[in-house]
Every structure is written in structure tokens, then in C-alpha cells.
Write a protein that holds these residues in place. Structure first.
Motif, PDB file in Angstrom:
ATOM      1  N   CYS A   1     -18.614  77.617 -80.078  1.00  0.00           N
ATOM      2  CA  CYS A   1     -18.492  77.700 -81.540  1.00  0.00           C
ATOM      3  C   CYS A   1     -17.155  78.334 -81.904  1.00  0.00           C
ATOM      4  CB  CYS A   1     -19.667  78.560 -82.021  1.00  0.00           C
ATOM      5  SG  CYS A   1     -19.478  79.293 -83.628  1.00  0.00           S
TER       6      CYS A   1
ATOM      7  N   PHE B   1     -19.825  73.385 -82.765  1.00  0.00           N
ATOM      8  CA  PHE B   1     -19.796  73.528 -84.229  1.00  0.00           C
ATOM      9  C   PHE B   1     -18.810  74.606 -84.652  1.00  0.00           C
ATOM     10  CE2 PHE B   1     -22.738  76.713 -82.830  1.00  0.00           C
ATOM     11  CZ  PHE B   1     -22.778  77.704 -83.786  1.00  0.00           C
TER      12      PHE B   1
ATOM     13  N   ARG C   1     -19.956  68.776 -87.906  1.00  0.00           N
ATOM     14  CA  ARG C   1     -19.321  69.788 -87.046  1.00  0.00           C
ATOM     15  C   ARG C   1     -19.215  71.143 -87.728  1.00  0.00           C
ATOM     16  NH1 ARG C   1     -13.035  69.741 -86.038  1.00  0.00           N
ATOM     17  NH2 ARG C   1     -13.219  71.086 -87.873  1.00  0.00           N
TER      18      ARG C   1
END
Ligand code: COA
Ligand code: AMP
Length: 630
Positions: A159, A192, A209
Motif C-alpha cells: 500500500c 492500493f 486502486r
């Protein structure tokens, strides 16, 4: 206890010293011992303890009944806002953010890149990772997309947490396009991205995303602290080395907690509840250690300052922060004081503010020049304490332990080694040199808790960069000497690292960028002395015979390339086109000699030089742009 007694106590029984310091930390399972030397010369600390950093920085203060104390003050002259977050509120905010990250699959050991300006959410993101045992890597906002991409490829984050924008005087820094560009360039793609939308600029989110910071926390379960092993990496912080590839300095969890907590009282002289301010950036080690972790772990209020020492709105901004928030201990880079001194040479602006809460000023990040130290001392009326450390160590190697036992200040020296650091000056052959003799500064292994146990994905580089040259020692990359009183004097780097406005940069990385220009045959970048920034980079380029662009065009291209590839923080503006570079007979570019030439420092022409006439050519080129400076 005096400094001398404390240092002697550590030396006599390092194990006992650090086990004692470890008592100030809340353990899920206390460690059975401090040092783990089984893999020497690689060392670990408190490896068999179980602990959580976020618990120690946040939750335990709430549990202890101090939830209403302010944990973070956001003072942002660039957005004209002030905000305070209590420990209680911080605990709830961080637990929720951690819960949202966990709900999207972030677990212990996963990497999370944080690319944010000086907002409290940057600290919350770091603490949320710590809560889950995820490993964060904060990237400084002044780096360009390419530098971010290099870090994404190395850290392979699940992330990325970013803000929509940062605010620099006179311009909004569009973080989101930089982030999107970096992810496009990188081979690794995060699952993401979490975007904090700031009022000053709302970024376009990529569906599938990107998620919104607030939106993705809606309705999630707050996360509890996940206990991790003492040697679990807390974070990776990339720093400049000799080549273009940054080094991923690893910080282990338990040693970090123990050492940082120890420094707050003993070095910085503050008690829990007092306000501590480090005017730096979360993207640098000073920001990790002394904006985020150490003050919070120790139960202090920390100031997150979003602005510059001058121009936001004026050269009194620091005094305003100190007065408004009753700052007890203040830390910044000498360059910030040089900037203020330039605008307000007599320190008149200080007089308009009540800065009586301030007990000491701490300077680090670059050499503290005596003029600046003496000026600061005069206008602030408090001790100015220089201290020396590095990204790698995470906390001061050499300092004046003001909270323990103030020692006489010798202006120009950061004073004496801290417990845990056995500092030596060595000659090329690795032999200790007598007091007063210049040499390479090295620290006898093991380094203390809280220092780097290694480099991320780069075990060999760790050994070759730091351990191999002087077996049994950590090579700091700095040169200097120790005087008869045991004071350490830091004089220069021994590698291609330069310090621009307290920002650590690699001239090697800049050379790689310049060499990528199609018309550049050969190049060298050096750091030249600068009145404000301490050092600034200067590039020398030799052009290909069949070059297509004009010399002026190539110079402009070079400046733009470095800004685009490394970032505005490199402050790369000086380029000279020359016919040849001075080299040794074996072909090594004589960068140190070029630096002396540009700085107007006396030197002897190296005996190994291939063609001394080239130095005259370089001198003439420098003269044309006004170097050496008067
Ligand atoms: N995000 C985006 N861009 C950034 C940035 C950030 N977080 N930080 C700096 N930059 C940009 C600046 O906008 C500037 O861009 P420009 O070329 O378009 O003007 C460039 O990078 C250089 O910035 P900076 O080093 O801040 O120089 P400056 O000339 O703007 O200001 C000082 C000079 C001395 C005021 C400033 O360098 C300073 O405050 N230094 C203290 C440094 C410090 O705290 N270092 C941390 C170590 S303890
Ligand atoms: P960084 O890793 O960015 O903190 O940069 C570390 C380097 O900055 C050190 O190796 C030194 O070269 C320099 N440095 C930091 N603090 C000082 C200081 N007090 N005096 C001289 N140089 C310093």
C-alpha cells in the motif's frame, strides 16, 4: 549522575545499562537479554522481547490517564491553520486507520510507503503501520517521481499512503501526479493507495486502486496493537549513498524504543508533558526519531510544523511557534538559522516574542558553523547544542548530554560520545591515531540499540559500505578528530555524500543523471561551499564531439534533468561545460581537488595527477561564474 559516570557505567556493563533503560518500555514479553551477538558482526537488540511501538507511543499514555494531554500540535503557517490532537484522539484515529488498512489486507511485515507533507496524518500513518507491525517507508516530498519509483521497487509495498498535495512557499506541490508517475515507472505495483484529500487541492482518484483516507475508514473495526518480536523491522528509511541507488536503512523495533526513550531526558532534557519541537520533515531521520517517535514514546507533545524558517510569513515564525506552544526543547538544522540570520541579522524579531519556555536549541544534520552557533546563542539566550548523528544511527552518536550533565560547549564540536558509542579515529590502515590527528571516524561494534541492523535487500552492501573497511568497526563515512579532552570534531565526509540545506544527497546519483544526457560524454558533481545551504552541488560536463545541442542548452537540460529525476530538493543549478576533467594517471576523477579549487582552499597538486594543466582549465571555467567566492 554525571556524563562521565554514565558513560563509564555503560562501558563497564553495556548489557546491564541497556536492560535498565529497557524498563521504561512497556513489553508484552520482556526480553531475557539486551545484545544478541550470535551473528556478529551483525548484531541485534532485545530480539526475544515482544513489544509494540504504537502502544508505547500512544496507548500507554491514555491508559496512564494522560489521554487529554496534547500529543500533536500542527502549526501550519502555509495553510494558516493550527490544530491539536490529544493522545486519546490520536489513539482512536490511529486504531481506526490501522483497522482500515488491515481490512484491505495489510498485515505484520507488509511494507507501506508514506509520501506526505508535514501534516499530522503523516505521523498517524506511521503509527498505524507500527500498530499492525507493518513496515513503513516514508519518502520525502521534495523527491521526484523517479526517486519514489526506485523506493517502490525496492520496498515492494502493499500500500502507498499519500496526500493530494504539499504546500511550498508560492506553489502547491502536486503529490498525486508524482505518485501516479512513480507507480507507472515502477515494476512493482501496490495493491492500493490511500489518498488524504487536502482542501488546497483535491486529487483525481484512480478507480479500483485509490481510496479516500476518510472514506475507507468508514465502518471498520479499530485495530488493536499487534505484538512483534524485538528484532522485527519497524521501518525502512532510504538515504543517499555513493551510487544512485539509495540505501534502505532498517530500524528494528525494540532497540528503537529503548534508545529513543533514553535520549529524551538525558540528551534533550525534557520531562513527559513538555513540548518538544524538531523543525525538520518526516521524510528525514530527524523527523522519524524526533518529530514522531521519541517525543511520543516519552510522553511529550510534538510539534508538526508545516512551513519554512523564513517567508512563512516571516523570519519570526520560529519564535511565534515557541511562544504559542511553550516549546521547551527545539531542534533544527543550522541552515535554518542561517536563513533567519540573513533576514534579521540583529535578531530584532526575537524581542517581540516571549520565548522564555525555551531551555536549549539543538542543531544537527550538517556542520554547525561557529558564526551561526554564536549568533543563535546571542539572540536566543539559551545554550546551543550541536550534535552529530546519521540516518543509519537514528539517534545522536556525539552530543552534549544537556539533560544529564551539561558539559562546557566547544563551538565547532558536537561534544562527546553518547553511551553505546565507542568512537575512534582511524588511519587508512585501520589503526587508531593520536588525539588531534585527522582520520576516518569509526565506531567500535556493536553499535547500540536503535541503530541499523542492516540494509533492506542489501546484506552485501551493508558489509561493504560500513563493516569491511575497518574490521570490528562501523565506518561512519565522516572524517574528523578527537581532541585531548575527548571532544569529537566532524570535518568532512569521506565519500560522495553532500549536505544541501541539511538534506543528505549523493553526488554519484546526480552524476548518473547527467551522464544520461545524450550529449554528455563525461561528468563530475562536487559539493561547493554555500553561505546559506552549507553546500550546493556543482556539475562539470564534457560534451561528445558530435553533440547536437548548444552548450547553453545542454546546461539547461542538465539542471532540468536533475530536478526531474531526483527532485527540487537537490537544488542543482550550477553546471559548467569543460573540455576535460582532472584525473589521476589511473583515471580517477580528482573531485576533492576540484572542490578545493571551487572553494578557494589551498591545496597541493596530487602527485598522481595525469595532466596538471587541466586544473588551470577548471580554474578558468570557475572564475567565469565567480568561483571561488570572495
Ligand atoms: N516537497 C516538495 N518540494 C520541496 C519540499 C517538499 N517537502 N521541500 C523542499 N522542496 C523544494 C523547495 O520548494 C525548493 O524548490 P524550488 O527549487 O522550486 O525553490 C527546493 O526543494 C529546495 O528546497 P529547500 O532546501 O527547502 O531550499 P529553499 O531555498 O526553499 O529554503 C531553507 C532554504 C534554508 C529555508 C530551507 O532549506 C530550510 O528550511 N532548511 C532546513 C532544512 C531541514 O530542516 N533539514 C532537515 C535536517 S534536520
Ligand atoms: P543524515 O543521514 O541525513 O542525518 O546525514 C548524516 C550526515 O550529516 C553525517 O554523516 C554528517 O556528514 C552530517 N552531519 C550530521 N550532523 C552533523 C553535525 N552535527 N556536524 C557535522 N556534520 C553533521
Amino acid at each position: 549522575m554525571t556524563y562521565a559516570e554514565t558513560y563509564a557505567r555503560w562501558k563497564a556493563d553495556p548489557e546491564g545499562f541497556w536492560m535498565e533503560a529497557a524498563k521504561a518500555i512497556d513489553w508484552v514479553r520482556p526480553p531475557t537479554r539486551a545484545l544478541f551477538a550470535e551473528n556478529a558482526p551483525l548484531y541485534e537488540w532485545f530480539s526475544d522481547g515482544m513489544v509494540n511501538t504504537c502502544w508505547n507511543a500512544v496507548d500507554r499514555h491514555v491508559e496512564a490517564g494522560r489521554g487529554h494531554q496534547t500529543a500533536i500540535i500542527h502549526h501550519s503557517p502555509v495553510t494558516h491553520t493550527r490544530r491539536e490532537i490529544s493522545f486519546f484522539e490520536l489513539r482512536n484515529r490511529v486504531a481506526l486507520l490501522a483497522g482500515a488498512l488491515r481490512a484491505k489486507g495489510v498485515e505484520k511485515g507488509d511494507r507501506v510507503i508514506i509520501y506526505m507533507p508535514m501534516v499530522p496524518e503523516a505521523l498517524e500513518a506511521m503509527l498505524a503501520c507500527a500498530r499492525l507491525g507493518a513496515i513503513h517507508s516514508v519518502v520525502f516530498g521534495g523527491f521526484a517521481a523517479h526517486e519514489l519509483a526506485v523506493r517502490i521497487n525496492d520496498a515492494t509495498p502493499k500500500c502507498i499512503i499519500a496526500a493530494s498535495c504539499g504546500i511550498e512557499p508560492g506553489r502547491v506541490v502536486h503529490y498525486k501526479p508524482l505518485l501516479d508517475g512513480a507507480i507507472d515507472q515502477a515494476a512493482h505495483k501496490p495493491d492500493f493507495c490511500v489518498i488524504l484529500q487536502r482542501e488546497q487541492e483535491v486529487a483525481h482518484l484512480i478507480e479500483g486502486r485509490d481510496v479516500n483516507w476518510h472514506g475507507f475508514q468508514y465502518g471498520v473495526e479499530p485495530a488493536d496493537c499487534v505484538p512483534v518480536e524485538g528484532n522485527h523491522p519497524a521501518y525502512i528509511l532510504y538515504t543517499s549513498g555513493t551510487t544512485g541507488k539509495p540505501k534502505g536503512v532498517i530500524r528494528d523495533t525494540a532497540g528503537h524504543l529503548v534508545a529513543l526513550n533514553w535520549t529524551m531526558k538525558n540528551i534533550y532534557g525534557v520531562d513527559p508533558g513538555e513540548v518538544f519541537w524538531a523543525a525538520s520533515d518526516v521524510g528525514w531521520v530527524v523527523g522519524h526519531s524526533y518529530i514522531c517517535y521519541a517525543p511520543l514514546i516519552h510522553g511529550n507533545t510534538t510539534v508538526v510544523f508545516e512551513g519554512k524558517p523564513v517567508g512563512t510569513p516571516d523570519a519570526a515564525t520560529f519564535w511565534r511557534v515557541i511562544e504559542e506552544h511553550k516549546v521547551a526543547s527545539f531542534f533544527t538544522a543550522p541552515t535554518a538559522f542561517r536563513a533567519i540570520k540573513r533576514e534579521d541579522p540583529t535578531g530584532e524579531l526575537v524581542k517581540n516574542h516571549d520565548i522564555s519556555s525555551l531551555r536549549a536549541l539543538y542543531l544537527a544534520g550538517e556542520r554547525a558553523d561557529p558564526d551561526t552557533v554564536e549568533w543563535a546563542q546571542r539572540v536566543l539566550g539559551v545554550p546551543v547544542i550541536d550534535h552529530w548523528w546519521q540516518t543509519e544511527t537514528g539517534w545522536p552518536i556525539v552530543a552534549n548530554p544537556w539533560g544529564l550533565d551539561p558539559l562546557p560547549v566547544k563551538v565547532g564540536s558536537p561534544s562527546v560520545p553518547m553511551p553505546g558509542y565507542d568512537v575512534h579515529v582511524l588511519d587508512e590502515g585501520g589503526h587508531p591515531v593520536p588525539a588531534g590527528t585527522l582520520g576516518a571516524i569509526a565506531v567500535k561494534l556493536p553499535l547500540p540499540p536503535g541503530t541499523l541492523p542492516g540494509l533492506w535487500n542489501a546484506d552485501d552492501r551493508f558489509r561493504t559500505s560500513y563493516l569491511d573497511h575497518f574490521p570490528g568497526y562501523y565506518e561512519t563515512g565522516d572524517a574528523g578528530y578527537i581532541d585531548d579532552d575527548g571532544y569529537v570534531w566532524i570535518m568532512a565526509r569521506t565519500d560522495d555524500v553532500i549536505n544541501v540545506a541539511g538534506h543528505r544527497l549523493s553526488t554519484g546519483a546526480m552524476e548518473e543523471v547527467l551522464a544520461s544526457h545524450p550529449d554528455v560524454a563525461e561528468c563530475a558533481v562536487i559539493g561547493v561551499a554555500d553561505d546559506l545551504k552549507g553546500q550546493v552541488p556543482m556539475g562539470f560536463v564534457c560534451l561528445n564531439k558530435g553533440k547536437t545541442a548548444s552548450e547553453d542548452q545542454v546546461m539547461r537540460d542538465c539542471v532540468a534533468l536533475v530536478r526531474d529525476q531526483i527532485g527540487p530538493v537537490a537544488a542543482f543549478r550550477l553546471v559548467l561545460v569543460v573540455d576535460r576533467l582532472p584525473k589521476t594517471r589511473s583515471g580517477k576523477i580528482l573531485r576533492a581537488t576540484m572542490t578545493k579549487l571551487a572553494d578557494g582552499v589551498k591545496f597541493t597538486v596530487p602527485a598522481t595527477i595525469d595532466d596538471p594543466e587541466i586544473l588551470n582549465e577548471i580554474a578558468r571555467a570557475l572564475e567565469k561564474i565567480g568561483y571561488p567566492r570572495a
